[in-house]
Design a protein around this motif. Structure first.
Motif, PDB file in Angstrom:
ATOM      1  N   PHE A   1     -12.554   0.610   0.806  1.00 26.15           N
ATOM      2  CA  PHE A   1     -12.076   0.057  -0.454  1.00 26.15           C
ATOM      3  C   PHE A   1     -13.102  -0.931  -1.022  1.00 26.15           C
ATOM      4  O   PHE A   1     -13.573  -1.820  -0.310  1.00 26.15           O
ATOM      5  CB  PHE A   1     -10.756  -0.691  -0.258  1.00 26.15           C
TER       6      PHE A   1
ATOM      7  N   CYS B   1     -19.036   2.636  -6.155  1.00 23.93           N
ATOM      8  CA  CYS B   1     -18.064   1.692  -6.684  1.00 23.93           C
ATOM      9  C   CYS B   1     -18.577   1.197  -8.026  1.00 23.93           C
ATOM     10  O   CYS B   1     -19.715   0.733  -8.123  1.00 23.93           O
ATOM     11  CB  CYS B   1     -17.873   0.522  -5.727  1.00 23.93           C
TER      12      CYS B   1
ATOM     13  N   PHE C   1      -8.254  -3.919  -6.164  1.00 19.71           N
ATOM     14  CA  PHE C   1      -8.875  -2.902  -5.328  1.00 19.71           C
ATOM     15  C   PHE C   1      -9.087  -1.604  -6.085  1.00 19.71           C
ATOM     16  O   PHE C   1      -8.320  -1.255  -6.998  1.00 19.71           O
ATOM     17  CB  PHE C   1      -7.989  -2.601  -4.115  1.00 19.71           C
TER      18      PHE C   1
ATOM     19  N   GLN D   1       0.861  -1.177   0.000  1.00 17.30           N
ATOM     20  CA  GLN D   1       0.000   0.000   0.000  1.00 17.30           C
ATOM     21  C   GLN D   1       0.903   1.233   0.000  1.00 17.30           C
ATOM     22  O   GLN D   1       1.660   1.454   0.949  1.00 17.30           O
ATOM     23  CB  GLN D   1      -0.927   0.024   1.210  1.00 17.30           C
TER      24      GLN D   1
ATOM     25  N   SER E   1      -9.267   2.636  -5.682  1.00 12.94           N
ATOM     26  CA  SER E   1      -8.291   3.553  -5.083  1.00 12.94           C
ATOM     27  C   SER E   1      -8.693   4.046  -3.702  1.00 12.94           C
ATOM     28  O   SER E   1      -7.928   4.751  -3.048  1.00 12.94           O
ATOM     29  CB  SER E   1      -8.076   4.751  -6.009  1.00 12.94           C
ATOM     30  N   GLY E   2      -9.899   3.665  -3.261  1.00 17.34           N
ATOM     31  CA  GLY E   2     -10.315   4.015  -1.914  1.00 17.34           C
ATOM     32  C   GLY E   2     -11.075   5.323  -1.829  1.00 17.34           C
ATOM     33  O   GLY E   2     -10.905   6.227  -2.660  1.00 17.34           O
TER      34      GLY E   2
ATOM     35  N   GLU F   1     -10.964   4.720   5.757  1.00 14.24           N
ATOM     36  CA  GLU F   1     -10.797   4.574   4.307  1.00 14.24           C
ATOM     37  C   GLU F   1     -11.573   3.328   3.897  1.00 14.24           C
ATOM     38  O   GLU F   1     -11.475   2.285   4.548  1.00 14.24           O
ATOM     39  CB  GLU F   1      -9.309   4.393   3.969  1.00 14.24           C
TER      40      GLU F   1
END
Lengths: 115, 115
Positions: free
Chosen positions: B90, B23, B105, A37, B107-108, B88
């Protein structure tokens, strides 16, 4: 009774050194992973082992070498550390072959700082 | 290749307000989708998952997500946000690398909760 554990939690070292991060899972899973990360929180897979066999090896410098002595352990050794290696490294595990996706359980992370 | 997009880098809501984190995924077949949460200095915790069946899935901590194939979306929702939800978030999709499965994943999204 931590499911996925990593040691150390913090690692501060100088450029050029060699260091290792250890990971252990007690979930009975057969697949383990290393993720990196970066400072922008982006997570990227590095390696994956299934039953001690390397199955995913993304574009990672060969200074990074994973080792899986058994299904419950996956260690990450890094040679000749560089400033750009500074990041948080997460270990994860899952049980493959269930045919219902890839639910992964993550360790607490190891924050590596290279000075 | 499979991919995940989280359009919102940062969202701020007041405590008690409702929340929706977006998302969008790119995947040819039926995707396996996940939402993870990462509190400051912590590892990733699985909030919920979608494999098949009911498109509205319930997770831990009062979160839910709805899978909408027509929109290629899997948005996370919570009716009333608590200060402890600041973290955060994800979104992730299972992707394949050869014969191996891995998580890709987004990018959050950083969630800030105002008192």
């Amino acid at each position: 009774d931590t499911a996925v554990s990593q040691t150390p939690k913090y690692l501060v070292t100088q450029m050029g050194n060699d260091k290792s991060i250890k990971c252990e899972q007690n979930l009975g899973h057969d697949t383990m992973y290393w993720y990196k990360q970066d400072s922008k929180k982006f997570l990227k897979i590095m390696f994956s082992y299934n039953n001690k066999e390397l199955i995913i090896n993304e574009t990672v410098p060969n200074r990074f070498s994973p080792k899986s002595p058994d299904k419950a352990h996956l260690n990450l050794h890094i040679n000749s550390l560089e400033l750009g290696d500074s990041a948080v490294y997460f270990c994860a595990s899952s049980q493959a072959g269930r045919g219902q996706g890839n639910e992964q359980y993550f360790g607490p992370g190891t924050r590596l700082t290279v000075t | 290749a499979q991919s995940v997009t989280q359009p919102d880098i940062h969202i701020t809501v007041s405590e008690g307000a409702s929340l929706e984190l977006r998302c969008n995924y790119s995947y040819g077949a039926t995707p396996y989708l996940f939402w993870y949460v990462q509190s400051p200095g912590q590892g990733l915790q699985l909030l919920l998952k979608y494999f098949s069946g009911d498109t509205l899935v319930q997770g831990i901590k009062g979160f839910e997500a709805e899978f909408k194939r027509s929109q290629s979306s899997f948005n996370l929702r919570k009716p009333s946000v608590h200060w402890s939800d600041a973290a955060e978030y994800f979104c992730a999709v299972v992707s394949t690398s050869g014969s191996a499965r891995q998580l890709t994943f987004g990018s959050g999204t950083q969630l800030t909760v105002l008192p």
